[in-house]
Design a protein around this motif. Structure first.
Motif, PDB file in Angstrom:
ATOM      1  N   LEU A 121       0.925  -1.211  -0.164  1.00  0.00           N
ATOM      2  CA  LEU A 121       0.044   0.144  -0.057  1.00  0.00           C
ATOM      3  C   LEU A 121       0.998   1.278  -0.057  1.00  0.00           C
ATOM      4  CD1 LEU A 121      -2.670  -0.881   2.654  1.00  0.00           C
ATOM      5  CD2 LEU A 121      -3.024  -0.793   0.312  1.00  0.00           C
ATOM      6  N   PRO A 122       0.274   2.332  -0.590  1.00  0.00           N
ATOM      7  CA  PRO A 122       1.251   3.432  -0.738  1.00  0.00           C
ATOM      8  C   PRO A 122       1.916   4.093   0.683  1.00  0.00           C
ATOM      9  CG  PRO A 122      -0.607   3.796  -2.064  1.00  0.00           C
ATOM     10  CD  PRO A 122      -0.759   2.345  -1.353  1.00  0.00           C
ATOM     11  N   ALA A 123       1.091   4.070   1.547  1.00  0.00           N
ATOM     12  CA  ALA A 123       1.451   4.632   2.958  1.00  0.00           C
ATOM     13  C   ALA A 123       2.566   3.762   3.538  1.00  0.00           C
ATOM     14  CB  ALA A 123       0.297   4.739   3.816  1.00  0.00           C
ATOM     15  N   ASP A 124       2.259   2.446   3.395  1.00  0.00           N
ATOM     16  CA  ASP A 124       3.386   1.364   3.961  1.00  0.00           C
ATOM     17  C   ASP A 124       4.703   1.441   3.187  1.00  0.00           C
ATOM     18  OD1 ASP A 124       1.559  -0.887   5.798  1.00  0.00           O
ATOM     19  OD2 ASP A 124       0.457   0.793   4.398  1.00  0.00           O
ATOM     20  N   VAL A 125       4.672   1.887   1.876  1.00  0.00           N
ATOM     21  CA  VAL A 125       5.961   1.941   1.189  1.00  0.00           C
ATOM     22  C   VAL A 125       6.978   2.899   1.880  1.00  0.00           C
ATOM     23  CG1 VAL A 125       6.917   2.686  -0.849  1.00  0.00           C
ATOM     24  CG2 VAL A 125       4.873   1.336  -0.993  1.00  0.00           C
ATOM     25  N   GLN A 126       6.424   4.046   2.485  1.00  0.00           N
ATOM     26  CA  GLN A 126       7.263   4.896   3.124  1.00  0.00           C
ATOM     27  C   GLN A 126       8.044   4.172   4.253  1.00  0.00           C
ATOM     28  OE1 GLN A 126       6.803   7.977   1.607  1.00  0.00           O
ATOM     29  NE2 GLN A 126       5.134   6.556   0.321  1.00  0.00           N
ATOM     30  N   LEU A 127       7.646   3.283   4.910  1.00  0.00           N
ATOM     31  CA  LEU A 127       8.395   2.638   5.958  1.00  0.00           C
ATOM     32  C   LEU A 127       9.660   1.574   5.516  1.00  0.00           C
ATOM     33  CD1 LEU A 127       5.512   1.504   8.062  1.00  0.00           C
ATOM     34  CD2 LEU A 127       7.118   2.955   8.861  1.00  0.00           C
ATOM     35  N   LEU A 128       9.621   1.266   4.428  1.00  0.00           N
ATOM     36  CA  LEU A 128      10.549   0.193   3.842  1.00  0.00           C
ATOM     37  C   LEU A 128      11.916   0.526   4.005  1.00  0.00           C
ATOM     38  CD1 LEU A 128       8.693  -1.146   0.665  1.00  0.00           C
ATOM     39  CD2 LEU A 128       8.494  -1.874   2.889  1.00  0.00           C
ATOM     40  N   PRO A 129      12.448   1.580   3.645  1.00  0.00           N
ATOM     41  CA  PRO A 129      13.716   1.997   4.199  1.00  0.00           C
ATOM     42  C   PRO A 129      14.056   1.885   5.581  1.00  0.00           C
ATOM     43  CG  PRO A 129      12.968   3.671   2.779  1.00  0.00           C
ATOM     44  CD  PRO A 129      11.836   2.826   3.422  1.00  0.00           C
ATOM     45  N   LEU A 130      13.184   2.230   6.373  1.00  0.00           N
ATOM     46  CA  LEU A 130      13.353   2.066   7.964  1.00  0.00           C
ATOM     47  C   LEU A 130      13.411   0.721   8.421  1.00  0.00           C
ATOM     48  CD1 LEU A 130      11.012   4.978   9.324  1.00  0.00           C
ATOM     49  CD2 LEU A 130      13.418   4.888   9.412  1.00  0.00           C
ATOM     50  N   ILE A 131      12.485  -0.120   7.589  1.00  0.00           N
ATOM     51  CA  ILE A 131      12.353  -1.697   8.069  1.00  0.00           C
ATOM     52  C   ILE A 131      13.635  -2.437   7.679  1.00  0.00           C
ATOM     53  CG2 ILE A 131      11.084  -3.617   7.444  1.00  0.00           C
ATOM     54  CD1 ILE A 131       8.517  -1.840   7.842  1.00  0.00           C
ATOM     55  N   GLU A 132      14.014  -1.992   6.199  1.00  0.00           N
ATOM     56  CA  GLU A 132      15.486  -2.628   6.028  1.00  0.00           C
ATOM     57  C   GLU A 132      16.455  -2.202   6.883  1.00  0.00           C
ATOM     58  OE1 GLU A 132      14.497  -2.451   1.058  1.00  0.00           O
ATOM     59  OE2 GLU A 132      15.396  -0.564   2.160  1.00  0.00           O
ATOM     60  N   ALA A 133      16.339  -1.097   7.469  1.00  0.00           N
ATOM     61  CA  ALA A 133      17.651  -0.781   8.329  1.00  0.00           C
ATOM     62  C   ALA A 133      17.394  -1.673   9.804  1.00  0.00           C
ATOM     63  CB  ALA A 133      17.284   0.696   8.736  1.00  0.00           C
ATOM     64  N   ALA A 134      16.236  -1.700  10.131  1.00  0.00           N
ATOM     65  CA  ALA A 134      15.749  -2.223  11.416  1.00  0.00           C
ATOM     66  C   ALA A 134      15.984  -3.899  11.171  1.00  0.00           C
ATOM     67  CB  ALA A 134      14.175  -2.277  11.686  1.00  0.00           C
ATOM     68  N   LEU A 135      15.636  -4.292   9.922  1.00  0.00           N
ATOM     69  CA  LEU A 135      15.949  -5.836   9.768  1.00  0.00           C
ATOM     70  C   LEU A 135      17.588  -5.834   9.772  1.00  0.00           C
ATOM     71  CD1 LEU A 135      13.563  -6.952   7.256  1.00  0.00           C
ATOM     72  CD2 LEU A 135      13.454  -7.494   9.580  1.00  0.00           C
ATOM     73  N   SER A 136      18.259  -5.133   9.116  1.00  0.00           N
ATOM     74  CA  SER A 136      19.953  -5.521   9.150  1.00  0.00           C
ATOM     75  C   SER A 136      20.191  -5.449  10.563  1.00  0.00           C
ATOM     76  CB  SER A 136      20.443  -4.696   8.223  1.00  0.00           C
ATOM     77  OG  SER A 136      20.412  -3.438   8.461  1.00  0.00           O
ATOM     78  N   GLU A 137      20.024  -4.171  11.392  1.00  0.00           N
ATOM     79  CA  GLU A 137      20.226  -4.228  12.686  1.00  0.00           C
ATOM     80  C   GLU A 137      20.119  -5.390  13.462  1.00  0.00           C
ATOM     81  OE1 GLU A 137      18.889  -0.545  14.670  1.00  0.00           O
ATOM     82  OE2 GLU A 137      19.381   0.483  13.084  1.00  0.00           O
ATOM     83  N   ASN A 138      18.761  -5.881  13.277  1.00  0.00           N
ATOM     84  CA  ASN A 138      18.183  -6.925  14.101  1.00  0.00           C
ATOM     85  C   ASN A 138      18.978  -8.064  13.772  1.00  0.00           C
ATOM     86  OD1 ASN A 138      15.910  -9.469  14.069  1.00  0.00           O
ATOM     87  ND2 ASN A 138      15.327  -7.668  15.364  1.00  0.00           N
ATOM     88  N   CYS A 139      19.484  -8.455  12.680  1.00  0.00           N
ATOM     89  CA  CYS A 139      20.380  -9.505  12.083  1.00  0.00           C
ATOM     90  C   CYS A 139      21.856  -9.445  12.785  1.00  0.00           C
ATOM     91  CB  CYS A 139      20.885  -9.589  10.700  1.00  0.00           C
ATOM     92  SG  CYS A 139      19.298 -10.343   9.541  1.00  0.00           S
ATOM     93  N   HIS A 140      22.179  -8.212  12.820  1.00  0.00           N
ATOM     94  CA  HIS A 140      23.555  -8.011  13.619  1.00  0.00           C
ATOM     95  C   HIS A 140      23.776  -8.345  15.005  1.00  0.00           C
ATOM     96  CE1 HIS A 140      24.909  -6.596   9.823  1.00  0.00           C
ATOM     97  NE2 HIS A 140      24.556  -5.399   9.785  1.00  0.00           N
ATOM     98  N   SER A 141      22.606  -7.689  15.519  1.00  0.00           N
ATOM     99  CA  SER A 141      22.253  -7.995  17.262  1.00  0.00           C
ATOM    100  C   SER A 141      22.150  -9.277  17.253  1.00  0.00           C
ATOM    101  CB  SER A 141      21.396  -6.795  17.642  1.00  0.00           C
ATOM    102  OG  SER A 141      20.192  -7.291  17.212  1.00  0.00           O
ATOM    103  N   LEU A 142      21.382 -10.079  16.487  1.00  0.00           N
ATOM    104  CA  LEU A 142      21.379 -11.583  16.788  1.00  0.00           C
ATOM    105  C   LEU A 142      22.749 -12.213  16.675  1.00  0.00           C
ATOM    106  CD1 LEU A 142      17.887 -12.263  14.879  1.00  0.00           C
ATOM    107  CD2 LEU A 142      18.245 -12.155  17.087  1.00  0.00           C
ATOM    108  N   SER A 143      23.316 -11.802  15.681  1.00  0.00           N
ATOM    109  CA  SER A 143      24.699 -12.604  15.403  1.00  0.00           C
ATOM    110  C   SER A 143      25.635 -12.127  16.582  1.00  0.00           C
ATOM    111  CB  SER A 143      25.331 -12.129  14.284  1.00  0.00           C
ATOM    112  OG  SER A 143      25.472 -10.979  13.886  1.00  0.00           O
ATOM    113  N   ARG A 144      25.452 -11.011  16.981  1.00  0.00           N
ATOM    114  CA  ARG A 144      26.426 -10.578  18.430  1.00  0.00           C
ATOM    115  C   ARG A 144      25.868 -11.187  19.590  1.00  0.00           C
ATOM    116  NH1 ARG A 144      26.108  -5.061  16.467  1.00  0.00           N
ATOM    117  NH2 ARG A 144      24.753  -4.553  17.970  1.00  0.00           N
TER     118      ARG A 144
END
Length: 146
Positions: A121-144
């Motif tokens: 949905l158009p409004a949800d698209v706005q979030l995708l860059p933030l979510i990409e960042a959150a997911l990569s952070e999430n991966c890093h913190s999990l591996s740490r």
């Protein structure tokens, strides 16, 4: 002022950005003019509810799941043709294992790499860059933490 509000109403919703194992939970709408488009689950605030309370209630209704609401990721302001949307987007995690789709036709756990493979949905698209960042952070913190 008066005229504008009558034809252009404000809709306040909360959305759950549920992250687990480096993936985010997405749902596909099964009804209405945006049928088949993808969104983050959640829904409208009832009078007197906080965005967090609305989210816990909506996720229970939509997915039969219990969540813990973590921090506010972003508030999205978006003009749809019929209304102005204010969407409070919270990072959340599940406190129950299972999710059942009561209102959606499909769901997926999307990784950062597959996030843009569905039609959001158009409004949800706005979030995708933030979510990409959150997911990569999430991966890093999990591996740490291992």
């Amino acid at each position: 002022m008066g005229m504008l509000n009558e034809c252009h109403k404000n809709v306040n919703v909360s959305a759950a950005i549920i992250i687990r194992d480096g993936k985010v939970f997405a749902t596909q709408r099964g009804y209405g003019e945006w049928k088949d488009w993808w969104e983050f689950p959640g829904g409208k605030l009832e009078p007197g509810e906080t965005p967090q309370q609305a989210l816990v209630r909506e996720i229970k209704e939509e997915l039969d799941a219990e969540i813990t609401v973590d921090n506010l990721l972003q508030t999205i302001e978006w003009d749809y043709p019929a209304f102005h949307l204010t969407m409070y987007c919270f990072l959340c995690h599940l406190t129950t294992e299972a999710l059942h789709l009561n209102e959606h036709e499909a769901s997926r756990w999307l990784s950062a790499a597959s996030l843009r493979t569905v039609r959001w949905l158009p409004a949800d698209v706005q979030l995708l860059p933030l979510i990409e960042a959150a997911l990569s952070e999430n991966c890093h913190s999990l591996s740490r933490n291992k």
